[in-house]
Design a protein around this motif. Structure first.
Motif, PDB file in Angstrom:
ATOM      1  N   ASP A   1      29.056 -10.005  48.646  1.00 55.43           N
ATOM      2  CA  ASP A   1      29.972 -11.022  48.118  1.00 55.43           C
ATOM      3  C   ASP A   1      30.134 -10.793  46.616  1.00 55.43           C
ATOM      4  OD1 ASP A   1      27.735 -12.297  46.768  1.00 55.43           O
ATOM      5  OD2 ASP A   1      27.214 -13.165  48.715  1.00 55.43           O
ATOM      6  N   ASN A   2      30.839 -11.700  45.954  1.00 59.16           N
ATOM      7  CA  ASN A   2      31.094 -11.561  44.514  1.00 59.16           C
ATOM      8  C   ASN A   2      29.862 -11.830  43.651  1.00 59.16           C
ATOM      9  OD1 ASN A   2      33.740 -10.893  44.987  1.00 59.16           O
ATOM     10  ND2 ASN A   2      34.489 -12.983  44.744  1.00 59.16           N
ATOM     11  N   HIS A   3      28.780 -12.275  44.250  1.00 56.73           N
ATOM     12  CA  HIS A   3      27.578 -12.624  43.500  1.00 56.73           C
ATOM     13  C   HIS A   3      26.468 -11.587  43.647  1.00 56.73           C
ATOM     14  CE1 HIS A   3      29.455 -16.470  42.815  1.00 56.73           C
ATOM     15  NE2 HIS A   3      29.617 -16.622  44.125  1.00 56.73           N
ATOM     16  N   THR A   4      26.730 -10.505  44.335  1.00 56.53           N
ATOM     17  CA  THR A   4      25.728  -9.446  44.484  1.00 56.53           C
ATOM     18  C   THR A   4      26.259  -8.139  43.897  1.00 56.53           C
ATOM     19  OG1 THR A   4      26.515  -8.949  46.721  1.00 56.53           O
ATOM     20  CG2 THR A   4      24.634 -10.448  46.530  1.00 56.53           C
TER      21      THR A   4
ATOM     22  N   ASP B   1      27.001  -3.722  38.589  1.00 58.29           N
ATOM     23  CA  ASP B   1      27.772  -4.954  38.778  1.00 58.29           C
ATOM     24  C   ASP B   1      29.201  -4.677  39.216  1.00 58.29           C
ATOM     25  OD1 ASP B   1      25.687  -6.697  38.136  1.00 58.29           O
ATOM     26  OD2 ASP B   1      26.102  -6.524  35.987  1.00 58.29           O
ATOM     27  N   GLU B   2      29.750  -3.562  38.759  1.00 60.58           N
ATOM     28  CA  GLU B   2      31.135  -3.196  39.077  1.00 60.58           C
ATOM     29  C   GLU B   2      31.158  -1.823  39.752  1.00 60.58           C
ATOM     30  OE1 GLU B   2      33.589  -5.324  38.479  1.00 60.58           O
ATOM     31  OE2 GLU B   2      32.257  -6.720  37.447  1.00 60.58           O
ATOM     32  N   GLN B   3      32.112  -1.617  40.622  1.00 58.81           N
ATOM     33  CA  GLN B   3      32.234  -0.343  41.321  1.00 58.81           C
ATOM     34  C   GLN B   3      32.409   0.815  40.339  1.00 58.81           C
ATOM     35  OE1 GLN B   3      35.483  -0.132  44.124  1.00 58.81           O
ATOM     36  NE2 GLN B   3      34.719   1.754  45.034  1.00 58.81           N
ATOM     37  N   GLU B   4      33.083   0.570  39.237  1.00 59.33           N
ATOM     38  CA  GLU B   4      33.322   1.617  38.246  1.00 59.33           C
ATOM     39  C   GLU B   4      32.028   2.097  37.582  1.00 59.33           C
ATOM     40  OE1 GLU B   4      34.985  -1.407  38.200  1.00 59.33           O
ATOM     41  OE2 GLU B   4      36.722  -0.583  39.258  1.00 59.33           O
TER      42      GLU B   4
END
Length: 140
Positions: A12-15, A36-39
């Motif tokens: 989800d947006n929190h993991t 935290d981000e895919q990038e």
């Protein structure tokens, strides 16, 4: 050196994005990280590989033991749904240098110096002797 890196997508947006590098398990280490981000995934994967490689060296292990090449870890780690094969230049990492005194015959020392002078892949006599010792130990 080539490393297989497992990526776990966030639930989800929190993991965070999970990252695992199983090659280090051969030496008894766990190598995991998160982004935290895919990038950030590729950067974090390379960062944790370099950090763990430094630890491996500090503990006296040879980096060549991590050179497993392409391995399919999908069945062992099903939660990691994506796998990357990334090249990380860990060979340039070296442990803290320590000066030692050794005794060699003059003819052998002259041969070593001549060899190093002709083969420019070695920085100096010490680099040659260190690499020769490492190669010999890997072959045993």
């Amino acid at each position: 050196m080539l490393f297989m890196v497992g990526i776990e997508r966030p639930q989800d947006n929190h993991t965070a994005w999970g990252i695992i590098v199983p090659a280090f398990e051969e030496l008894g280490y766990g190598c995991i990280s998160a982004a935290d981000e895919q990038e950030e995934v590729l950067y974090r994967a390379k960062e944790v590989i370099l950090l763990m490689a430094e630890e491996v060296i500090a503990d006296g292990h040879m980096l060549s033991m991590l050179n497993t090449g392409f391995v399919d870890y999908r069945t062992k780690y099903p939660e990691f749904t994506e796998w990357l094969a990334i090249e990380v230049p860990v060979e340039g990492l070296k442990g803290k240098q320590k000066r030692v005194n050794i005794t060699l015959s003059e003819p052998l020392l002259a041969r070593v110096d001549a060899y190093v002078g002709f083969h420019h892949e070695f920085k100096d006599r010490s680099d040659f002797l260190a690499k020769a010792a490492d190669r010999y130990m890997q072959s045993k």
